[in-house]
Motif scaffolding. Structure first.
Motif, short mmCIF file in Angstrom:
data_model
loop_
_atom_site.label_atom_id
_atom_site.label_comp_id
_atom_site.label_asym_id
_atom_site.label_seq_id
_atom_site.Cartn_x
_atom_site.Cartn_y
_atom_site.Cartn_z
N GLY A 1 2.08 7.03 6.98
CA GLY A 1 2.99 5.98 6.56
C GLY A 1 2.86 4.73 7.39
N GLY A 2 3.97 3.98 7.53
CA GLY A 2 3.95 2.71 8.25
C GLY A 2 4.02 2.88 9.75
N SER A 3 3.61 1.85 10.45
CA SER A 3 3.59 1.87 11.92
C SER A 3 4.99 1.67 12.49
CB SER A 3 2.67 0.77 12.45
OG SER A 3 1.35 0.95 11.99
N TRP B 1 0.81 -1.22 0.00
CA TRP B 1 0.00 0.00 0.00
C TRP B 1 0.84 1.27 0.00
CZ3 TRP B 1 -5.07 0.85 -0.87
CH2 TRP B 1 -5.86 -0.29 -1.04
N THR B 2 2.10 1.18 0.43
CA THR B 2 3.00 2.31 0.23
C THR B 2 3.18 2.58 -1.25
OG1 THR B 2 4.23 2.00 2.30
CG2 THR B 2 5.38 3.12 0.51
N ALA B 3 3.40 1.51 -2.01
CA ALA B 3 3.55 1.64 -3.46
C ALA B 3 2.26 2.16 -4.10
CB ALA B 3 3.94 0.30 -4.07
N ILE C 1 -2.83 8.22 10.54
CA ILE C 1 -3.44 7.09 11.24
C ILE C 1 -2.70 5.80 10.93
CG2 ILE C 1 -5.71 8.18 11.29
CD1 ILE C 1 -6.53 6.25 9.01
N LYS C 2 -1.84 5.79 9.97
CA LYS C 2 -0.98 4.70 9.52
C LYS C 2 -1.67 3.85 8.46
CE LYS C 2 2.12 6.31 12.16
NZ LYS C 2 2.79 5.68 13.26
N ILE C 3 -0.86 3.29 7.59
CA ILE C 3 -1.34 2.51 6.46
C ILE C 3 -2.16 1.32 6.92
CG2 ILE C 3 -0.58 0.96 4.60
CD1 ILE C 3 1.73 2.86 4.09
N THR C 4 -1.68 0.60 7.92
CA THR C 4 -2.39 -0.60 8.36
C THR C 4 -3.78 -0.26 8.90
OG1 THR C 4 -1.07 -0.36 10.39
CG2 THR C 4 -0.43 -2.08 8.84
N HIS D 1 6.01 15.49 -4.26
CA HIS D 1 4.82 15.91 -3.53
C HIS D 1 3.81 14.79 -3.34
CE1 HIS D 1 5.26 20.19 -2.60
NE2 HIS D 1 6.14 20.18 -3.59
N SER D 2 4.10 13.62 -3.88
CA SER D 2 3.34 12.42 -3.53
C SER D 2 3.96 11.76 -2.31
CB SER D 2 3.33 11.44 -4.70
OG SER D 2 2.69 10.24 -4.34
N VAL D 3 5.28 11.87 -2.17
CA VAL D 3 5.99 11.28 -1.04
C VAL D 3 5.78 12.10 0.24
CG1 VAL D 3 8.28 10.76 -0.10
CG2 VAL D 3 7.77 10.24 -2.49
N MET D 4 5.92 13.42 0.14
CA MET D 4 5.97 14.26 1.33
C MET D 4 4.66 14.36 2.13
SD MET D 4 9.05 14.80 1.48
CE MET D 4 10.42 14.54 0.37
#
Length: 442
Positions: A301-303, A230-232, A310-313, A268-271
């Motif tokens: 992002g990730g936990s 889901w990061t990708a 709120i985090k990806i998971t 600006h998709s990363v930040m």
């Protein structure tokens, strides 16, 4: 001596202690570039933003703060990014008392239950990754600034180090007044910064697993599969959406060549999902782009890393629950594994609490300022999700509005679940259950 069975209960206290220490240091006259000492509110806001690895600022970092003040800020976001759980582990191992982590202890870290084993192994992993990534990025940026921009070695090394540590810790602070807008066409400056942000935003448990089993998707845990996949997905979706929305905007991507458009849309998709660097003028974004940022910032992002939101998971679990309900399935699942009821309730609690706090924060900003709703919402989400992007209104906030942002940054960094845990120490479970009766929903 600290006595507690749950190390998570120490997180708010430790974070607050570092923030207050940073505030005192930044109020000392030597920390300011100009005459006199920094006001309490300015020092407190900057210290909170640094420790919470947010990057929102009320004064220009390179011109308002002296070299010593900037070193203090860098130290603060290094400590904040290093993680309060790691700090607690280090203290427990160093003094041999107080906080202890037993073998294979299930430890809650920033809203995620993870099995990280021995405390010294966690500390070793974090140290190795931190030193390796920061050193590599520092070297690349320093050489680029020295040989391509003709900076003196001392200046190049300083800017390289500052941005490397800021990027790795997802802090978003910059030693340049315009962040990284001066490098809009420079892949060799922006790419290392983006890679450092992405790597650490995965979270340390994911980094540990990827190091042990790289490119072995079937062997990864469900947590790692969800985070990496889901990061990708979010990076690709954000890139396409921002590129499409800003393509013809004369104030952002419009005048750029194709390669530069792609580079800046990617940055600006990363930040928005974790860090606050910007190569484009955020205040010139179209409303549709701001809406994309709302979503990316809220998810984060990730936990168990330096990312916010709120985090990806959390997002994926809720998405799976909704999808299972639509299909009429009993269980919510992904990658051949079903989610437990406890995780679903935790994800729902985190999302609802986050949305409520952001809503309350935005309304508070509207009450004390005359900013537009879109700017107030952007500022509130950015603060709570510890992103650090702004539409340019932060520096003009009055003291009450600054206090709201400070509170959002602190709560967002500590985490809604850990705050609830700290406030509910010793709470006992009810020894009974009420009869079941279901109201009409929808």
């Amino acid at each position: 001596m600290l006595k507690t069975r749950n190390p998570v209960q120490l997180i708010p206290v430790l974070f607050l202690g570092v923030i207050l220490l940073g505030t005192v240091l930044l109020m000392l006259p030597f920390a300011r570039a100009g005459a006199g000492a920094a006001p309490l509110m300015t020092a407190l806001f900057t210290s909170t933003s640094a420790v919470a690895v947010t990057g929102l600022i009320v004064v220009d970092t390179p011109t308002y703060w002296s070299q010593a003040g900037q070193w203090i800020i860098m130290a603060l976001f290094q400590i904040g990014g290093f993680g309060i759980m790691t700090a607690a582990t280090f203290l427990g191992l160093a003094v041999g008392r107080g906080v202890r982590l037993s073998d294979k202890m299930a430890t809650q870290v920033e809203r995620s239950r993870l099995d990280l084993g021995h405390g010294h192994e966690v500390l070793k992993l974090v140290l190795i990754i931190t030193i390796a990534v920061e050193a590599l990025v520092t070297l690349i940026l320093t050489c680029r600034l020295r040989f391509f921009y003709d900076m003196e070695w001392a200046d190049a090394a300083w800017h390289g180090l500052f941005h490397a540590i800021s990027a790795f810790n997802n802090a978003g602070f910059s030693s340049f007044s315009d962040s990284v807008m001066g490098f809009q066409s420079d892949w060799l400056m922006l790419a290392p910064i983006m890679l450092a942000v992405i790597v650490t935003a995965l979270g340390f448990p994911v980094m540990q697993e990827l190091r042990a089993a790289p490119l072995q998707f079937r062997k990864w845990t469900l947590h790692t599969k969800i985070t990496v996949t889901w990061t990708a997905v979010l990076l690709a979706a954000g890139f396409i959406a921002i590129l499409w929305a800003e393509w013809a905007n004369a104030d952002t991507l419009g005048p750029m060549a194709l390669g530069d458009k792609a580079l800046n849309a990617l940055l600006h998709s990363v930040m928005p999902r974790t860090a606050g660097f910007n190569s484009l003028d955020v205040s010139s974004f179209r409303d549709s782009t701001l809406a994309v940022n709302y979503v990316l910032m809220f998810i984060g992002g990730g936990s168990a890393g330096t990312a916010g939101g709120i985090k990806i998971t959390t997002f994926v679990v809720l998405l799976a629950v909704v999808w299972s309900e639509i299909r009429g399935h009993r269980d919510a699942s992904m990658f051949g594994r079903r989610f437990g009821t406890g995780i679903e309730r935790q994800a729902l609690s985190v999302a609802v609490l986050a949305a409520s706090l952001i809503g309350a924060g935005a309304m508070g900003l509207l009450a004390f300022t005359d900013m537009d709703m879109k700017d107030a919402l952007f500022e509130a989400i950015s603060a709570f999700s510890t992103v650090g992007l702004s539409t340019g209104v932060t520096g003009d906030l009055p003291a009450p509005a600054q206090a709201i942002i400070i509170a959002l940054m602190f709560i967002g960094r500590v985490g809604t679940i850990t705050v609830a845990t700290a406030l509910a120490l010793g709470a006992a479970r009810k020894p009974y259950r009420f009869p079941e009766e279901n109201p009409i929903v929808g």
